[in-house]
Scaffold this active site. Structure first.
Site, PDB file in Angstrom:
ATOM      1  N   LYS A 147      34.439  55.730 133.357  1.00  0.00           N
ATOM      2  CA  LYS A 147      34.046  55.671 132.146  1.00  0.00           C
ATOM      3  C   LYS A 147      34.693  54.577 131.410  1.00  0.00           C
ATOM      4  O   LYS A 147      35.375  53.621 132.069  1.00  0.00           O
ATOM      5  CB  LYS A 147      34.775  57.064 131.283  1.00  0.00           C
ATOM      6  N   TYR A 157      24.890  64.265 129.457  1.00  0.00           N
ATOM      7  CA  TYR A 157      25.921  65.386 129.038  1.00  0.00           C
ATOM      8  C   TYR A 157      25.305  66.645 128.294  1.00  0.00           C
ATOM      9  O   TYR A 157      25.875  67.221 127.485  1.00  0.00           O
ATOM     10  CB  TYR A 157      26.837  64.747 128.023  1.00  0.00           C
ATOM     11  N   PHE A 172      32.280  68.018 120.236  1.00  0.00           N
ATOM     12  CA  PHE A 172      32.789  66.656 120.779  1.00  0.00           C
ATOM     13  C   PHE A 172      31.540  65.886 121.239  1.00  0.00           C
ATOM     14  O   PHE A 172      31.853  64.805 121.568  1.00  0.00           O
ATOM     15  CB  PHE A 172      33.798  66.780 121.791  1.00  0.00           C
ATOM     16  N   ARG A 216      36.484  66.127 142.935  1.00  0.00           N
ATOM     17  CA  ARG A 216      37.007  66.773 141.979  1.00  0.00           C
ATOM     18  C   ARG A 216      38.418  66.875 141.987  1.00  0.00           C
ATOM     19  O   ARG A 216      39.345  66.912 140.887  1.00  0.00           O
ATOM     20  CB  ARG A 216      36.173  68.342 141.551  1.00  0.00           C
ATOM     21  N   THR A 259      40.425  68.394 133.636  1.00  0.00           N
ATOM     22  CA  THR A 259      39.691  67.644 132.521  1.00  0.00           C
ATOM     23  C   THR A 259      40.699  66.868 131.566  1.00  0.00           C
ATOM     24  O   THR A 259      40.678  66.020 131.209  1.00  0.00           O
ATOM     25  CB  THR A 259      38.803  68.814 131.643  1.00  0.00           C
ATOM     26  N   ARG A 279      43.215  61.364 137.014  1.00  0.00           N
ATOM     27  CA  ARG A 279      43.682  61.794 135.549  1.00  0.00           C
ATOM     28  C   ARG A 279      45.193  61.947 135.394  1.00  0.00           C
ATOM     29  O   ARG A 279      45.755  61.412 134.258  1.00  0.00           O
ATOM     30  CB  ARG A 279      42.680  62.849 135.018  1.00  0.00           C
ATOM     31  N   ASN A 335      39.686  60.410 129.684  1.00  0.00           N
ATOM     32  CA  ASN A 335      39.930  60.918 130.943  1.00  0.00           C
ATOM     33  C   ASN A 335      39.536  60.219 132.149  1.00  0.00           C
ATOM     34  O   ASN A 335      39.440  60.507 133.160  1.00  0.00           O
ATOM     35  CB  ASN A 335      39.744  62.488 131.045  1.00  0.00           C
ATOM     36  N   HIS A 387      34.089  60.449 135.773  1.00  0.00           N
ATOM     37  CA  HIS A 387      33.435  61.756 135.527  1.00  0.00           C
ATOM     38  C   HIS A 387      33.197  61.854 137.196  1.00  0.00           C
ATOM     39  O   HIS A 387      32.843  61.033 137.747  1.00  0.00           O
ATOM     40  CB  HIS A 387      32.090  61.522 134.993  1.00  0.00           C
ATOM     41  N   GLU A 413      22.531  64.497 138.741  1.00  0.00           N
ATOM     42  CA  GLU A 413      23.056  63.294 138.379  1.00  0.00           C
ATOM     43  C   GLU A 413      22.711  61.919 139.235  1.00  0.00           C
ATOM     44  O   GLU A 413      22.433  61.030 138.484  1.00  0.00           O
ATOM     45  CB  GLU A 413      24.461  63.444 138.161  1.00  0.00           C
TER      46      GLU A 413
HETATM   47  P1  IDP Z   1      34.907  67.486 133.247  1.00  0.00           P
HETATM   48  O1  IDP Z   1      34.567  65.961 133.174  1.00  0.00           O
HETATM   49  O2  IDP Z   1      36.337  67.661 133.851  1.00  0.00           O
HETATM   50  O3  IDP Z   1      33.704  67.803 134.451  1.00  0.00           O
HETATM   51  P2  IDP Z   1      33.709  68.978 131.285  1.00  0.00           P
HETATM   52  O4  IDP Z   1      34.236  70.009 130.737  1.00  0.00           O
HETATM   53  O5  IDP Z   1      32.458  68.951 131.931  1.00  0.00           O
HETATM   54  O6  IDP Z   1      34.867  68.296 132.079  1.00  0.00           O
HETATM   55  O7  IDP Z   1      33.633  67.743 129.805  1.00  0.00           O
HETATM   56  C1  IDP Z   1      32.898  66.833 129.937  1.00  0.00           C
HETATM   57  C2  IDP Z   1      33.638  65.772 129.185  1.00  0.00           C
HETATM   58  O8  IDP Z   1      33.682  66.059 128.145  1.00  0.00           O
HETATM   59  C3  IDP Z   1      34.973  65.557 129.662  1.00  0.00           C
HETATM   60  O9  IDP Z   1      35.396  64.880 130.995  1.00  0.00           O
HETATM   61  C4  IDP Z   1      35.786  65.019 128.280  1.00  0.00           C
HETATM   62  O10 IDP Z   1      35.672  63.428 128.392  1.00  0.00           O
HETATM   63  C5  IDP Z   1      34.941  65.303 127.514  1.00  0.00           C
HETATM   64  N1  IDP Z   1      35.683  66.611 126.624  1.00  0.00           N
HETATM   65  C6  IDP Z   1      35.447  67.979 127.192  1.00  0.00           C
HETATM   66  N2  IDP Z   1      36.168  68.741 126.379  1.00  0.00           N
HETATM   67  C7  IDP Z   1      36.525  68.071 125.221  1.00  0.00           C
HETATM   68  C8  IDP Z   1      37.408  68.296 124.103  1.00  0.00           C
HETATM   69  O11 IDP Z   1      37.907  69.424 123.701  1.00  0.00           O
HETATM   70  N3  IDP Z   1      37.386  67.183 123.239  1.00  0.00           N
HETATM   71  C9  IDP Z   1      36.855  65.762 123.491  1.00  0.00           C
HETATM   72  N4  IDP Z   1      36.265  65.701 124.519  1.00  0.00           N
HETATM   73  C10 IDP Z   1      36.005  66.540 125.696  1.00  0.00           C
END
Ligand code: IDP
Length: 149
Positions: free
Chosen positions: A9, A49, A57, A85, A91, A102, A112, A115, A126
């Site tokens: 990212k 997304y 968010f 993963r 996350t 991370r 973070n 992805h 994807e």
């Molecule tokens: P992942 O990236 O670990 O698969 P997901 O739940 O699919 O996690 O969420 C996608 C992305 O959305 C996360 O990597 C993070 O950048 C963002 N995200 C998820 N939850 C939040 C939140 O509560 N606040 C802000 N950003 C979030």
């Protein structure tokens, strides 16, 4: 052979962690089959997304992903989707295990670093969203017999 989609990212690129991320996947024994540095369009970010479009968010996430270049990659190997993963970590970087990307380099969920596809079906979706067929290179690393029985 299984493939997964990874994206470093904007924060990972800006913090000069591209080499470190690639090093971890190379050292593990996975094979790089696609790689590009791109400034992501809003359309692509929103498609990527899409599953989160109702979340509060979503807007800031799309703003962030389109704010600065990302490195999009496809990696190949047995079990690469689930293994990537684990290498990436949970996350929220504050609860990701130390030793994960991370866990080692992040402090906030909205920054973070990377992805990774969460399942093989997601990976296929994807990969075809981010890469054309001719941008992916099928090749046999000389190391294969030293990585697989
Ligand atoms: P992942 O990236 O670990 O698969 P997901 O739940 O699919 O996690 O969420 C996608 C992305 O959305 C996360 O990597 C993070 O950048 C963002 N995200 C998820 N939850 C939040 C939140 O509560 N606040 C802000 N950003 C979030």
């Amino acid at each position: 052979m299984e493939r997964t989609f990874l994206m470093i990212k904007p924060d990972g690129v800006q913090r000069n962690l591209v080499g470190e991320v690639i090093r971890r996947f190379e050292a593990k024994g996975f094979t790089l089959v696609g790689l590009k540095l791109i400034k992501v369009s809003r359309t692509l970010a929103e498609q990527h997304y899409d599953i989160h479009k109702e979340r509060p968010f979503f807007g800031s996430l799309v703003d962030f992903i389109t704010s600065s270049p990302v490195v999009a990659m496809v990696w190949e190997g047995d079990g690469v989707v689930a293994s990537a993963r684990k290498i990436i970590g949970a996350t929220n970087p504050l609860t990701s295990e130390p030793g994960t990307i991370r866990g080692d380099y992040g402090v906030s969920i909205g920054r973070n670093l990377i992805h990774g596809s969460d399942a093989t079906e997601t990976a296929q979706r994807e990969i075809s969203l981010w890469f054309t067929e001719d941008e992916l290179v099928s090749w046999e690393p000389n190391l294969t017999p030293w990585l697989y029985e």
